[in-house]
Motif scaffolding. Structure first.
Motif, PDB file in Angstrom:
ATOM      1  N   VAL A   1       0.871  -1.174   0.000  1.00 31.55           N
ATOM      2  CA  VAL A   1       0.000   0.000   0.000  1.00 31.55           C
ATOM      3  C   VAL A   1       0.904   1.218   0.000  1.00 31.55           C
ATOM      4  O   VAL A   1       1.859   1.287   0.788  1.00 31.55           O
ATOM      5  CB  VAL A   1      -0.925   0.014   1.232  1.00 31.55           C
ATOM      6  N   PRO A   2       0.693   2.196  -0.873  1.00 30.92           N
ATOM      7  CA  PRO A   2       1.605   3.344  -0.939  1.00 30.92           C
ATOM      8  C   PRO A   2       1.768   4.038   0.401  1.00 30.92           C
ATOM      9  O   PRO A   2       0.797   4.222   1.147  1.00 30.92           O
ATOM     10  CB  PRO A   2       0.929   4.266  -1.967  1.00 30.92           C
ATOM     11  N   LEU A   3       2.977   4.418   0.693  1.00 28.91           N
ATOM     12  CA  LEU A   3       3.266   5.155   1.922  1.00 28.91           C
ATOM     13  C   LEU A   3       2.366   6.380   2.026  1.00 28.91           C
ATOM     14  O   LEU A   3       1.837   6.699   3.101  1.00 28.91           O
ATOM     15  CB  LEU A   3       4.740   5.577   1.932  1.00 28.91           C
ATOM     16  N   GLN A   4       2.158   7.060   0.897  1.00 29.21           N
ATOM     17  CA  GLN A   4       1.373   8.287   0.906  1.00 29.21           C
ATOM     18  C   GLN A   4      -0.092   8.025   1.251  1.00 29.21           C
ATOM     19  O   GLN A   4      -0.762   8.897   1.805  1.00 29.21           O
ATOM     20  CB  GLN A   4       1.483   9.002  -0.444  1.00 29.21           C
ATOM     21  N   HIS A   5      -0.603   6.853   0.897  1.00 29.12           N
ATOM     22  CA  HIS A   5      -1.972   6.513   1.268  1.00 29.12           C
ATOM     23  C   HIS A   5      -2.086   6.290   2.776  1.00 29.12           C
ATOM     24  O   HIS A   5      -3.128   6.558   3.375  1.00 29.12           O
ATOM     25  CB  HIS A   5      -2.433   5.256   0.533  1.00 29.12           C
ATOM     26  N   LEU A   6      -1.023   5.790   3.379  1.00 30.37           N
ATOM     27  CA  LEU A   6      -1.038   5.512   4.813  1.00 30.37           C
ATOM     28  C   LEU A   6      -0.871   6.780   5.639  1.00 30.37           C
ATOM     29  O   LEU A   6      -1.450   6.915   6.716  1.00 30.37           O
ATOM     30  CB  LEU A   6       0.054   4.504   5.162  1.00 30.37           C
ATOM     31  N   THR A   7      -0.087   7.714   5.121  1.00 26.36           N
ATOM     32  CA  THR A   7       0.111   8.972   5.844  1.00 26.36           C
ATOM     33  C   THR A   7      -0.885  10.046   5.416  1.00 26.36           C
ATOM     34  O   THR A   7      -1.094  11.025   6.132  1.00 26.36           O
ATOM     35  CB  THR A   7       1.532   9.517   5.632  1.00 26.36           C
ATOM     36  N   GLY A   8      -1.483   9.853   4.221  1.00 27.88           N
ATOM     37  CA  GLY A   8      -2.432  10.838   3.706  1.00 27.88           C
ATOM     38  C   GLY A   8      -1.785  12.054   3.092  1.00 27.88           C
ATOM     39  O   GLY A   8      -2.483  13.013   2.734  1.00 27.88           O
ATOM     40  N   THR A   9      -0.467  12.032   2.936  1.00 32.94           N
ATOM     41  CA  THR A   9       0.222  13.203   2.399  1.00 32.94           C
ATOM     42  C   THR A   9       1.287  12.794   1.388  1.00 32.94           C
ATOM     43  O   THR A   9       1.809  11.676   1.417  1.00 32.94           O
ATOM     44  CB  THR A   9       0.906  14.017   3.513  1.00 32.94           C
ATOM     45  N   ALA A  10       1.605  13.732   0.499  1.00 31.98           N
ATOM     46  CA  ALA A  10       2.716  13.571  -0.441  1.00 31.98           C
ATOM     47  C   ALA A  10       3.418  14.911  -0.539  1.00 31.98           C
ATOM     48  O   ALA A  10       2.769  15.963  -0.660  1.00 31.98           O
ATOM     49  CB  ALA A  10       2.211  13.139  -1.815  1.00 31.98           C
ATOM     50  N   HIS A  11       4.731  14.873  -0.479  1.00 31.14           N
ATOM     51  CA  HIS A  11       5.512  16.107  -0.579  1.00 31.14           C
ATOM     52  C   HIS A  11       5.850  16.364  -2.041  1.00 31.14           C
ATOM     53  O   HIS A  11       6.356  15.481  -2.739  1.00 31.14           O
ATOM     54  CB  HIS A  11       6.772  16.004   0.276  1.00 31.14           C
ATOM     55  N   PHE A  12       5.562  17.576  -2.497  1.00 29.64           N
ATOM     56  CA  PHE A  12       5.816  17.938  -3.886  1.00 29.64           C
ATOM     57  C   PHE A  12       6.384  19.354  -3.894  1.00 29.64           C
ATOM     58  O   PHE A  12       5.699  20.299  -3.523  1.00 29.64           O
ATOM     59  CB  PHE A  12       4.521  17.865  -4.703  1.00 29.64           C
ATOM     60  N   ARG A  13       7.634  19.454  -4.252  1.00 28.39           N
ATOM     61  CA  ARG A  13       8.355  20.724  -4.194  1.00 28.39           C
ATOM     62  C   ARG A  13       8.243  21.315  -2.789  1.00 28.39           C
ATOM     63  O   ARG A  13       8.681  20.684  -1.835  1.00 28.39           O
ATOM     64  CB  ARG A  13       7.879  21.671  -5.302  1.00 28.39           C
ATOM     65  N   HIS A  14       7.602  22.463  -2.628  1.00 23.26           N
ATOM     66  CA  HIS A  14       7.514  23.089  -1.304  1.00 23.26           C
ATOM     67  C   HIS A  14       6.181  22.829  -0.620  1.00 23.26           C
ATOM     68  O   HIS A  14       5.909  23.431   0.425  1.00 23.26           O
ATOM     69  CB  HIS A  14       7.741  24.603  -1.441  1.00 23.26           C
ATOM     70  N   LEU A  15       5.373  21.966  -1.193  1.00 22.90           N
ATOM     71  CA  LEU A  15       4.022  21.757  -0.680  1.00 22.90           C
ATOM     72  C   LEU A  15       3.870  20.374  -0.055  1.00 22.90           C
ATOM     73  O   LEU A  15       4.521  19.417  -0.470  1.00 22.90           O
ATOM     74  CB  LEU A  15       3.000  21.906  -1.818  1.00 22.90           C
ATOM     75  N   THR A  16       2.986  20.286   0.921  1.00 20.54           N
ATOM     76  CA  THR A  16       2.546  19.006   1.456  1.00 20.54           C
ATOM     77  C   THR A  16       1.105  18.807   1.008  1.00 20.54           C
ATOM     78  O   THR A  16       0.196  19.506   1.455  1.00 20.54           O
ATOM     79  CB  THR A  16       2.635  18.973   2.993  1.00 20.54           C
ATOM     80  N   LEU A  17       0.908  17.864   0.094  1.00 18.92           N
ATOM     81  CA  LEU A  17      -0.384  17.648  -0.539  1.00 18.92           C
ATOM     82  C   LEU A  17      -1.159  16.539   0.162  1.00 18.92           C
ATOM     83  O   LEU A  17      -0.577  15.629   0.755  1.00 18.92           O
ATOM     84  CB  LEU A  17      -0.191  17.268  -2.006  1.00 18.92           C
ATOM     85  N   SER A  18      -2.475  16.612   0.060  1.00 17.48           N
ATOM     86  CA  SER A  18      -3.339  15.536   0.538  1.00 17.48           C
ATOM     87  C   SER A  18      -3.576  14.556  -0.602  1.00 17.48           C
ATOM     88  O   SER A  18      -3.954  14.965  -1.710  1.00 17.48           O
ATOM     89  CB  SER A  18      -4.686  16.107   1.009  1.00 17.48           C
ATOM     90  N   VAL A  19      -3.357  13.268  -0.335  1.00 15.98           N
ATOM     91  CA  VAL A  19      -3.571  12.234  -1.344  1.00 15.98           C
ATOM     92  C   VAL A  19      -4.167  11.001  -0.677  1.00 15.98           C
ATOM     93  O   VAL A  19      -4.136  10.862   0.546  1.00 15.98           O
ATOM     94  CB  VAL A  19      -2.259  11.839  -2.066  1.00 15.98           C
ATOM     95  N   GLY A  20      -4.681  10.117  -1.502  1.00 14.64           N
ATOM     96  CA  GLY A  20      -5.249   8.879  -0.994  1.00 14.64           C
ATOM     97  C   GLY A  20      -5.830   8.071  -2.131  1.00 14.64           C
ATOM     98  O   GLY A  20      -5.593   8.367  -3.317  1.00 14.64           O
ATOM     99  N   PRO A  21      -6.596   7.037  -1.833  1.00 14.01           N
ATOM    100  CA  PRO A  21      -7.199   6.212  -2.881  1.00 14.01           C
ATOM    101  C   PRO A  21      -7.997   7.059  -3.866  1.00 14.01           C
ATOM    102  O   PRO A  21      -8.724   7.970  -3.478  1.00 14.01           O
ATOM    103  CB  PRO A  21      -8.113   5.272  -2.091  1.00 14.01           C
ATOM    104  N   GLY A  22      -7.832   6.751  -5.166  1.00 12.43           N
ATOM    105  CA  GLY A  22      -8.576   7.455  -6.201  1.00 12.43           C
ATOM    106  C   GLY A  22      -7.810   8.563  -6.882  1.00 12.43           C
ATOM    107  O   GLY A  22      -8.315   9.158  -7.836  1.00 12.43           O
ATOM    108  N   VAL A  23      -6.577   8.837  -6.432  1.00 13.00           N
ATOM    109  CA  VAL A  23      -5.792   9.883  -7.082  1.00 13.00           C
ATOM    110  C   VAL A  23      -4.370   9.382  -7.297  1.00 13.00           C
ATOM    111  O   VAL A  23      -3.830   8.621  -6.489  1.00 13.00           O
ATOM    112  CB  VAL A  23      -5.792  11.194  -6.248  1.00 13.00           C
ATOM    113  N   PHE A  24      -3.782   9.804  -8.399  1.00 14.11           N
ATOM    114  CA  PHE A  24      -2.399   9.467  -8.715  1.00 14.11           C
ATOM    115  C   PHE A  24      -1.470  10.190  -7.744  1.00 14.11           C
ATOM    116  O   PHE A  24      -1.585  11.404  -7.550  1.00 14.11           O
ATOM    117  CB  PHE A  24      -2.098   9.892 -10.157  1.00 14.11           C
TER     118      PHE A  24
END
Length: 306
Positions: free
Chosen positions: A76-99
């Protein structure tokens, strides 16, 4: 801050991190130690520096840690477990249903921002369109880093749109992104011929190229992965057609694609009189990952076909 489980008669944090690292490595996770630490930090909210200090002094294991490690072991993607993905200077919300946005795509934002910077001061308030925004990563990053920009983003998936709506609402973005639910083929007709920059990371994987990583193959939505057709070029070509429609003369287009598509897309753009200055760009792994071009004609172009 999360809760530390009692260490009385049990495992301390340092030992747990070592054991979790071994479990994740056995499961084939590419960065097992880093993921183990990030999962623990997600629960504790203390930062990696403090987490490592807690491990040294023999702190206990945070509640819920082993449940997360077990899920990560299933890829299971790490980002799905934490609910976040770091992209450049931002911390984004991610989860099931989004790339989940990848580090390679940060290069696309750099190319876009470098072009905007090169146009200064002539281009005071650039109008930007992100076609197929997914999580909103590209649109949000450009708006956050170029505060004079006016960014428009479109996404077809209702699930991804919901995640993108959260991300373009981040305080760093400052409300400078207009997000719409729709098809990149027909988006923003009111902006035809008025856009300075079109950027896109469309679905582009060829039909037979199933991603090797289980995180992508099993958890990224197919709508965000496969570009259509045996060569995966249906949506990239549709993106080029929309960019030609939207851009003003002299406007800039840059798109991510699979490395195996670089030559075909560069050739297609180069033989189209609507485009000039066709350039291939390499990613962090030195693979041809993006192609850019400059719009030279104001009239619509004939739709490109594979």
């Amino acid at each position: 801050m999360g809760t530390l489980a009692s260490e009385e008669g049990g495992e301390d944090l340092a030992s747990a991190l070592r054991r979790a690292t071994a479990m994740l490595a056995e499961a084939g996770v590419p960065s097992p130690r880093a993921d183990a630490e990030l999962l623990a930090d997600h629960l504790l909210g203390c930062g990696l520096g403090r987490l490592r200090s807690l491990a040294v002094i023999g702190a206990g294991v945070p509640d819920g840690f082993w449940e997360l490690v077990e899920e990560r072991s299933k890829r299971v993607p790490l980002q799905h477990l934490t609910g976040t993905a770091h992209f450049r200077h931002l911390t984004l919300s991610v989860g099931p249903g989004v790339f989940v946005p990848r580090p390679e795509t940060e290069t696309l934002v750099t190319l876009a921002l470098d072009w905007i910077s090169a146009q200064s001061p002539v281009l005071a308030a650039p109008v930007v369109v992100d076609l197929g925004t997914g999580s909103g990563a590209i649109a949000a990053a450009i708006a956050a880093e170029c505060r004079a920009s006016r960014v428009h983003a479109v996404e077809l998936s209702e699930f991804a749109y919901a995640w993108a709506a959260r991300n373009v609402a981040l305080p760093e973005v400052g409300g400078r992104v207009e997000l719409v639910l729709g098809d990149l083929r027909t988006a923003f007709p009111e902006l035809d011929g008025q856009v300075d920059l079109v950027v896109s990371n469309p679905p582009y994987i060829p039909a037979g190229m199933v991603p090797r990583e289980p995180e992508a193959a099993e958890h990224d939505p197919e709508l965000a992965l496969y570009g259509g057709g045996e060569d995966g070029l249906e949506l990239p070509l549709a993106t080029i057609a929309s960019a030609a429609r939207l851009l003003r003369p002299g406007g800039f287009f840059v798109m991510e694609h699979a490395e195996v598509q670089a030559e075909a897309l560069s050739a297609r753009l180069a033989r189209d009189p609507a485009w000039t200055s066709v350039t291939s760009h390499r990613d962090l792994n030195d693979l041809p990952r993006a192609t850019s071009a400059v719009r030279v004609e104001a009239s619509p172009v004939e739709e490109l076909r594979p």
